[in-house]
Design an enzyme around this catalytic site. Structure first.
Site, PDB file in Angstrom:
ATOM      1  N   ARG A 127       0.792  -1.264  -0.057  1.00  0.00           N
ATOM      2  CA  ARG A 127       0.002  -0.050   0.096  1.00  0.00           C
ATOM      3  C   ARG A 127       1.013   1.388   0.071  1.00  0.00           C
ATOM      4  O   ARG A 127       0.468   2.355   0.359  1.00  0.00           O
ATOM      5  CB  ARG A 127      -0.827   0.189   1.225  1.00  0.00           C
ATOM      6  CG  ARG A 127      -1.838  -1.241   1.119  1.00  0.00           C
ATOM      7  CD  ARG A 127      -2.717  -1.028   2.333  1.00  0.00           C
ATOM      8  NE  ARG A 127      -3.501  -2.333   2.739  1.00  0.00           N
ATOM      9  CZ  ARG A 127      -4.389  -2.496   3.576  1.00  0.00           C
ATOM     10  NH1 ARG A 127      -4.643  -1.736   4.509  1.00  0.00           N
ATOM     11  NH2 ARG A 127      -5.355  -3.717   3.422  1.00  0.00           N
ATOM     12  N   CYS A 146      -1.507  13.706 -15.600  1.00  0.00           N
ATOM     13  CA  CYS A 146      -1.074  12.968 -16.637  1.00  0.00           C
ATOM     14  C   CYS A 146      -0.480  11.829 -15.981  1.00  0.00           C
ATOM     15  O   CYS A 146      -0.852  10.407 -15.901  1.00  0.00           O
ATOM     16  CB  CYS A 146      -0.261  13.762 -17.495  1.00  0.00           C
ATOM     17  SG  CYS A 146      -1.121  14.791 -18.674  1.00  0.00           S
ATOM     18  N   SER A 167      -2.047   9.430 -19.452  1.00  0.00           N
ATOM     19  CA  SER A 167      -2.013  10.390 -20.865  1.00  0.00           C
ATOM     20  C   SER A 167      -0.571  10.777 -20.984  1.00  0.00           C
ATOM     21  O   SER A 167       0.103  11.379 -20.196  1.00  0.00           O
ATOM     22  CB  SER A 167      -2.852  11.502 -20.778  1.00  0.00           C
ATOM     23  OG  SER A 167      -2.760  12.116 -22.249  1.00  0.00           O
ATOM     24  N   CYS A 168       0.004  10.375 -22.097  1.00  0.00           N
ATOM     25  CA  CYS A 168       1.620  10.490 -22.304  1.00  0.00           C
ATOM     26  C   CYS A 168       1.688  11.212 -23.523  1.00  0.00           C
ATOM     27  O   CYS A 168       1.565  10.645 -24.711  1.00  0.00           O
ATOM     28  CB  CYS A 168       2.281   9.124 -22.129  1.00  0.00           C
ATOM     29  SG  CYS A 168       4.027   9.383 -22.482  1.00  0.00           S
ATOM     30  N   ASN A 177       9.313  13.050 -17.465  1.00  0.00           N
ATOM     31  CA  ASN A 177       8.586  12.174 -16.622  1.00  0.00           C
ATOM     32  C   ASN A 177       9.610  11.012 -16.105  1.00  0.00           C
ATOM     33  O   ASN A 177       9.504  10.777 -15.072  1.00  0.00           O
ATOM     34  CB  ASN A 177       7.011  11.668 -17.015  1.00  0.00           C
ATOM     35  CG  ASN A 177       6.244  12.566 -17.666  1.00  0.00           C
ATOM     36  OD1 ASN A 177       5.712  12.365 -18.847  1.00  0.00           O
ATOM     37  ND2 ASN A 177       5.938  13.650 -16.994  1.00  0.00           N
ATOM     38  N   HIS A 207       0.708   8.747 -26.934  1.00  0.00           N
ATOM     39  CA  HIS A 207       0.638   9.295 -28.132  1.00  0.00           C
ATOM     40  C   HIS A 207       1.706  10.186 -28.484  1.00  0.00           C
ATOM     41  O   HIS A 207       2.493  10.828 -27.679  1.00  0.00           O
ATOM     42  CB  HIS A 207      -0.644  10.085 -28.096  1.00  0.00           C
ATOM     43  CG  HIS A 207      -0.742  11.048 -27.018  1.00  0.00           C
ATOM     44  ND1 HIS A 207      -1.335  10.842 -25.782  1.00  0.00           N
ATOM     45  CD2 HIS A 207      -0.288  12.252 -26.767  1.00  0.00           C
ATOM     46  CE1 HIS A 207      -1.479  11.656 -24.939  1.00  0.00           C
ATOM     47  NE2 HIS A 207      -0.890  12.677 -25.591  1.00  0.00           N
TER      48      HIS A 207
END
Length: 264
Positions: A127, A146, A167-168, A177, A207
């Protein structure tokens, strides 16, 4: 960083044309994973020059719980400017969620302090997680997270981390990142007396924007070079006391910068 180039090539060849929030259009795949052994070097893209100042200062800004671009401006970092309001505010974005998640009962939860406690007291826990995806505050954020969710894992005295990025933007965002979370793993490992293990990156909608395709082809024409080495020159008292000057990247020999527009 051949994995990164392989992902670019895959999206160019197999990506589905999609519309998007910005109106730019993309080629997209759904679901992709890359694993970087941090013992092998610091995973900083070498087929174009990455702006280290922005990567490091942005992470320090997140860790401070800050959501106003003033600190970034003081340090010549402009990567969040397009989304800030006239006062420099971004709403309850990453720093707020990492350091001061608002619970239903009114408490403010410091997820990163909790992670450090867990790693020291119960490193086998499943966790040890930080989430930036606060459904109740998404509509107040200038940009929904993102890189939304990450988990730490300890084995054989080594600290690993897996990120889920919903989302990349492969060309502009992903090199930042990867480097940012690799840096975070090194910092947390130092604070918890652990060695570094793997950084695992998992992407959702992964993308290439249509106005980055020419730049992508240029980058694919370049040969990756040896990964640099991260040196942390000081061990501060807490995770939240690092300074820009504490970090040095040795042996970074990238190809030249490739400019590309940001899709807003």
């Amino acid at each position: 960083m051949k994995q990164y180039l392989d992902l670019m090539k895959k999206v160019l060849e197999e990506g589905t044309p999609k519309a998007d929030r910005t109106g730019t259009g993309t080629r997209s795949i759904f679901g992709h994973q890359m694993r970087f052994n941090l013992q092998d070097g610091f995973p900083l893209v070498t087929t174009k020059k990455c702006h280290l100042r922005s990567i490091i200062h942005e992470l320090l800004w997140f860790l401070n719980g800050d959501t106003n671009v003033a600190y970034l401006h003081e340090n010549k970092v402009s990567i969040w400017d397009e989304w800030a309001d006239e006062n420099g505010d971004l709403g309850p974005v990453y720093g707020k969620q990492w350091r001061s998640w608002g619970a239903a009962d009114g408490r403010q939860i410091d997820q990163l302090k909790n992670v450090l406690t867990q790693l020291r007291q119960d490193p086998d826990s499943r966790r040890i997680i930080v989430s930036a995806w606060n459904v109740g505050e998404l509509d107040k954020m200038a940009l929904a997270p993102c890189h939304a969710f990450f988990q730490f894992y300890v084995a054989d005295g080594k600290l690993s981390c897996q990120l889920y990025q919903r989302s990349c933007d492969i060309f502009l965002g992903l090199p930042f990142n990867i480097a940012s979370y690799a840096l975070l793993v090194h910092m947390v490992a130092q604070q918890c007396d652990l060695d570094v293990g793997d950084f695992v990156w998992t992407g959702g909608d992964t993308h290439l924007y249509n106005n980055h395709l020419e730049q992508t082809q240029l980058q694919l024409s370049r040969e990756p070079r040896a990964l640099p080495k991260l040196v942390i020159k000081r061990r501060p008292d807490t995770l939240f006391d690092y300074r820009f000057e504490d970090f040095e990247i040795e042996g970074y020999d990238p190809h030249p910068t490739i400019k590309a527009p940001v899709a807003i």
